[in-house]
Design an enzyme around this catalytic site. Structure first.
Site, PDB file in Angstrom:
ATOM      1  N   CYS A   2       0.902  -7.307  -3.457  1.00  0.00           N
ATOM      2  CA  CYS A   2      -0.518  -7.163  -3.128  1.00  0.00           C
ATOM      3  C   CYS A   2      -0.979  -8.400  -2.369  1.00  0.00           C
ATOM      4  CB  CYS A   2      -1.340  -7.022  -4.390  1.00  0.00           C
ATOM      5  SG  CYS A   2      -0.760  -5.698  -5.451  1.00  0.00           S
ATOM      6  N   ARG A  27       1.165  -6.908   3.166  1.00  0.00           N
ATOM      7  CA  ARG A  27       1.707  -7.117   1.819  1.00  0.00           C
ATOM      8  C   ARG A  27       1.546  -5.881   0.931  1.00  0.00           C
ATOM      9  NH1 ARG A  27       2.333 -12.682   0.715  1.00  0.00           N
ATOM     10  NH2 ARG A  27       2.498 -12.134  -1.460  1.00  0.00           N
ATOM     11  N   TRP A  73      -0.536  -2.830  -3.495  1.00  0.00           N
ATOM     12  CA  TRP A  73       0.704  -2.045  -3.508  1.00  0.00           C
ATOM     13  C   TRP A  73       0.902  -1.653  -4.959  1.00  0.00           C
ATOM     14  CZ3 TRP A  73       5.555  -2.217  -5.780  1.00  0.00           C
ATOM     15  CH2 TRP A  73       6.540  -1.414  -5.187  1.00  0.00           C
ATOM     16  N   ASN A  99      -2.087  -9.796  -8.433  1.00  0.00           N
ATOM     17  CA  ASN A  99      -0.816  -9.394  -7.847  1.00  0.00           C
ATOM     18  C   ASN A  99       0.234  -9.643  -8.913  1.00  0.00           C
ATOM     19  OD1 ASN A  99       1.485  -9.025  -6.297  1.00  0.00           O
ATOM     20  ND2 ASN A  99       1.315 -10.996  -5.257  1.00  0.00           N
ATOM     21  N   GLY A 100       1.031  -8.640  -9.247  1.00  0.00           N
ATOM     22  CA  GLY A 100       2.076  -8.848 -10.245  1.00  0.00           C
ATOM     23  C   GLY A 100       2.075  -7.754 -11.289  1.00  0.00           C
ATOM     24  N   GLU A 486      22.363  -2.476   8.488  1.00  0.00           N
ATOM     25  CA  GLU A 486      21.020  -2.894   8.887  1.00  0.00           C
ATOM     26  C   GLU A 486      20.378  -1.844   9.806  1.00  0.00           C
ATOM     27  OE1 GLU A 486      18.880  -4.810   7.903  1.00  0.00           O
ATOM     28  OE2 GLU A 486      17.532  -5.238   9.546  1.00  0.00           O
ATOM     29  N   LYS A 490      16.901   0.149   8.970  1.00  0.00           N
ATOM     30  CA  LYS A 490      15.734   0.141   9.874  1.00  0.00           C
ATOM     31  C   LYS A 490      15.265   1.556  10.127  1.00  0.00           C
ATOM     32  CE  LYS A 490      14.644  -3.092   9.687  1.00  0.00           C
ATOM     33  NZ  LYS A 490      15.235  -4.190   9.014  1.00  0.00           N
ATOM     34  N   GLU A 493      13.637   3.179   6.903  1.00  0.00           N
ATOM     35  CA  GLU A 493      12.372   2.651   6.395  1.00  0.00           C
ATOM     36  C   GLU A 493      11.183   2.925   7.309  1.00  0.00           C
ATOM     37  OE1 GLU A 493      12.454  -1.594   5.600  1.00  0.00           O
ATOM     38  OE2 GLU A 493      13.550  -1.967   7.430  1.00  0.00           O
ATOM     39  N   HIS A 509      37.031   8.711   4.135  1.00  0.00           N
ATOM     40  CA  HIS A 509      37.129   8.826   2.680  1.00  0.00           C
ATOM     41  C   HIS A 509      35.926   9.566   2.089  1.00  0.00           C
ATOM     42  CE1 HIS A 509      40.660   6.266   2.677  1.00  0.00           C
ATOM     43  NE2 HIS A 509      40.019   5.478   3.525  1.00  0.00           N
ATOM     44  N   LYS A 608       5.643  -5.917   2.423  1.00  0.00           N
ATOM     45  CA  LYS A 608       6.444  -6.958   3.062  1.00  0.00           C
ATOM     46  C   LYS A 608       7.101  -7.900   2.067  1.00  0.00           C
ATOM     47  CE  LYS A 608       7.878  -9.161   6.697  1.00  0.00           C
ATOM     48  NZ  LYS A 608       8.998  -8.521   7.394  1.00  0.00           N
TER      49      LYS A 608
HETATM   50  C1  F6R Z   1      13.721  -4.472   5.437  1.00  0.00           C
HETATM   51  C2  F6R Z   1      12.995  -5.478   4.704  1.00  0.00           C
HETATM   52  C3  F6R Z   1      13.335  -5.692   3.279  1.00  0.00           C
HETATM   53  C4  F6R Z   1      13.453  -7.208   3.005  1.00  0.00           C
HETATM   54  C5  F6R Z   1      13.680  -7.450   1.506  1.00  0.00           C
HETATM   55  C6  F6R Z   1      13.904  -8.924   1.208  1.00  0.00           C
HETATM   56  O1  F6R Z   1      13.298  -4.383   6.749  1.00  0.00           O
HETATM   57  O2  F6R Z   1      12.137  -6.122   5.224  1.00  0.00           O
HETATM   58  O3  F6R Z   1      14.501  -5.029   2.925  1.00  0.00           O
HETATM   59  O4  F6R Z   1      14.505  -7.704   3.750  1.00  0.00           O
HETATM   60  O5  F6R Z   1      12.579  -6.986   0.780  1.00  0.00           O
HETATM   61  O6  F6R Z   1      12.801  -9.681   1.589  1.00  0.00           O
HETATM   62  P1  F6R Z   1      12.886 -11.240   1.781  1.00  0.00           P
HETATM   63  O7  F6R Z   1      13.826 -11.518   2.889  1.00  0.00           O
HETATM   64  O8  F6R Z   1      11.496 -11.663   2.068  1.00  0.00           O
HETATM   65  O9  F6R Z   1      13.405 -11.806   0.490  1.00  0.00           O
END
Ligand code: F6R
Length: 613
Positions: A2, A27, A73, A99-100, A486, A490, A493, A509, A608
């Site tokens: 949040c 966030r 969130w 937040n939490g 990766e 991308k 998500e 496999h 984020k």
């Molecule tokens: C994917 C993404 C998340 C973060 C993950 C770790 O695009 O952004 O998978 O990589 O939540 O976040 P950090 O790097 O901030 O610890």
């Protein structure tokens, strides 16, 4: 998760809070709300984006020189108007944003219910403000003492701000395992989850430490004590080096696109002062003091989550390949709970863009407790992980606002490459000639990134070809295997298309059963070393009528003959390939998501900075 912003000063807090919430929206964006204190304590909150809150509150002539705002969130309780923050105490005298997660909220709620408290929402947060109210009334305590007493009863993680209708000159904030930053302006005080909503008013900030309480008043300014006692702590003031244009889209349609295009610059920024191609050296300030211990380590463990975990996998390949130190990669969330064997002969690298990810932070704390050297690779300056590790290096990418991580990934990989070069050169694993070849090639990567970006139109066209698919497979070998993971992450998500990344040879496999004429298979086929093998993997897909989009090296002939579509990237040496091969995959996901009219910067259900477990 949040976002929190609170203001106390001589200006109208309403526009400051609204603007702050827009900056913090990355966030969390399930719902948003504000509390304004101007005689009355008024709360406005709304399910949905900050814009919904803005629509609700515009033209109401709102004014207050003290107030707070929250963008949510959801953890406890679905996203709706009632569960949105701020939450009132039972007597409507206090309001809280949080937040939490309060883990023992059910027990506390039961006890408070027995005392006659009634709750409107399903949230753990409302329980906390009732608990504060209970202590304030029962023990006739000033707000900060009631907060302190309540927090001593709470199990969990929190960053909170509390406001009291009867005390219009005071804000109380506190944190445990969730970040809070205090901004110190000339006549204004701020509390926020991170510095992004503060920076336009002041660059002077104090990072609240774990288990600290901040009391902000008009006459005394900032006073910090701890949750366990009221003894005052000396605040440490930091000056932030962040500019407003880093927080704007700068003419791009989305932050994600801006951040993809920034990568040639951000990779250069990460290398600045650390690599000199003309003189032929690499240095990492944070590493110097610990280099012998790292080079003699039994093993290096890298713990991270999500995209940062994918960089960690590339780190494993790089460190083992170039510095010959054994490496293991762990999901931070698994590592912290599985009682790992760790000694003071181990080194734990933690990688995190935000520096606040709860599981990564906990993994770092565990490693520290067990005597390992803990080294952080972090983007956000002053973040919790950056402050708690023994040593570390920033990736210097600037704020990453798009929820899908892009420039942080290439920053992390660049940093890991620099680190492997330093370790390998110092412990004698790297020949002098290969060391210099890698340095020269790494220095040329930013220009090569520009060349990859020039393929944007072609990638956009290919996005049109796959935009209606339901599934995709991403394949890569060696250094390109984590890139396949990766790329798949991308796509899922931001476009909500199911995607899986696999080591190309593993396809037979199991996943090969999925391949038919409707299945796009994205193959990252730039490898110098395993080229013939990846060609065979592409043949296996084609034999089952799969649609192959291949990322190939400029001038490739063989794969171009068999793949349906190819995207060329400039040639480089294998260990540096991920820095180039990931970029077409970022652009591909971006364009697919735009074509599917998805919310690119704020994809559904995501946030984020994952500060809860
Ligand atoms: C994917 C993404 C998340 C973060 C993950 C770790 O695009 O952004 O998978 O990589 O939540 O976040 P950090 O790097 O901030 O610890």
């Amino acid at each position: 998760m949040c976002g929190i912003i609170a203001y106390l000063g001589d200006k109208n807090s309403y526009p400051i809070l609204l603007e702050g919430l827009r900056r913090l929206e990355y966030r969390g964006y399930d719902s948003a709300g504000i509390a304004l204190l101007n005689g009355e304590l008024s709360v406005y909150k709304k399910k949905g984006k900050v814009q919904e809150l803005a629509d609700l509150t515009e033209n109401k002539g709102l004014f207050a020189t003290i107030g707070m705002g929250h963008t949510r969130w959801a953890t406890h309780g679905k996203p709706d108007d009632i569960n949105a923050h701020p939450h009132f105490s039972g007597n409507n005298r206090l309001a809280i944003i949080h937040n939490g997660i309060i883990e023992n909220y059910a027990t506390l709620k039961e006890a408070l219910t027995r005392l006659g408290h009634q709750f409107e929402s399903e949230t753990d947060t409302e329980v906390l403000i009732h608990l504060i109210e209970e202590f304030q009334n029962r023990d006739k305590l000033p707000l900060e003492e009631a907060v302190r007493k309540a927090l001593n009863k709470v199990v969990g993680a929190y960053a909170i701000v509390v406001i009291d209708k009867n005390d219009p000159n005071k804000l109380v904030g506190a944190r445990k395992s969730s970040p809070l930053v205090i901004g110190l302006g000339d006549k204004d005080l701020f509390i926020a989850s991170d510095a992004t909503p503060i920076i336009q008013y002041t660059n002077k900030v104090v990072y609240l430490n774990d288990e600290e309480i901040a009391v902000l008043t008009r006459d005394k300014g900032l006073e910090i004590s701890t949750i366990s006692n009221d003894e005052l702590q000396e605040p440490v003031i930091h000056e932030l080096d962040m500019s407003m244009d880093q927080l704007e889209k700068g003419g791009y349609e989305h932050f994600m696109l801006k951040e993809i295009y920034q990568q040639s610059q951000t990779i250069s920024d990460c290398m600045r002062g650390r690599l000199n191609a003309i003189e032929g050296w690499v240095r990492l300030g944070g590493l110097e003091e610990h280099i012998n211990r790292i080079n003699k380590a039994n093993r290096i463990i890298i713990a991270a989550c999500g995209t940062s975990w994918h960089s960690a996998l590339i780190g494993e390949y790089l460190i083992e390949d170039l510095a010959r130190i054994p490496v293991e990669v762990e999901y931070a969330s698994e590592f912290r709970y599985r009682n790992p064997i760790l000694t003071d002969k181990d080194v734990v690298l933690v990688i995190s863009q935000s520096g606040e990810t709860a599981d990564t932070l906990a993994a770092a704390e565990l490693a520290k407790e067990k005597g390992a050297l803990v080294y952080g690779i972090v983007n956000v300056v002053g973040s919790s992980i950056a402050r708690m590790t023994h040593a570390g290096s920033y990736i210097h990418c600037g704020p990453e606002i798009g929820v899908a991580s892009t420039k942080a990934f290439t920053g992390q990989v660049t940093l890991l490459t620099l680190m492997s070069l330093v370790l390998g050169q110092r412990n004698g694993s790297l020949s002098n000639s290969y060391y210099h070849q890698l340095i020269a090639e790494l220095a040329s990567i930013p220009d090569k990134v520009e060349k990859v970006l020039a393929s944007n139109e072609k990638i956009k066209y290919l996005a049109g070809e796959i935009k209606n698919t339901n599934n995709t497979l991403y394949l890569g070998r060696g250094y390109n295997f984590p890139v396949a993971l990766e790329g798949a992450l991308k796509l899922k998500e931001i476009s909500y298309i199911h995607a899986e990344g696999y080591p190309a040879a593993e396809m037979k496999h199991g996943p090969i059963a999925l391949i038919d004429e409707n299945m796009p298979v994205i193959v990252i086929a730039t490898n110098v070393s395993a080229y013939e093998k990846i060609v065979s993997n592409i043949m296996e897909v084609k034999a089952r009528k799969g649609i192959v989009i291949a990322i190939v090296t400029e001038g490739d002939v063989e794969i171009k003959r068999i793949a349906d579509h190819c995207i060329e990237i400039p040639s480089t040496i294998d260990p540096l390939t991920p820095l180039l091969s990931v970029i077409p995959l970022q652009l591909l996901s971006y364009h697919v998501a735009v074509m599917r009219q998805c919310d690119v910067d704020q994809p559904r259900n995501l946030a984020k900075s994952v500060t809860v477990e």
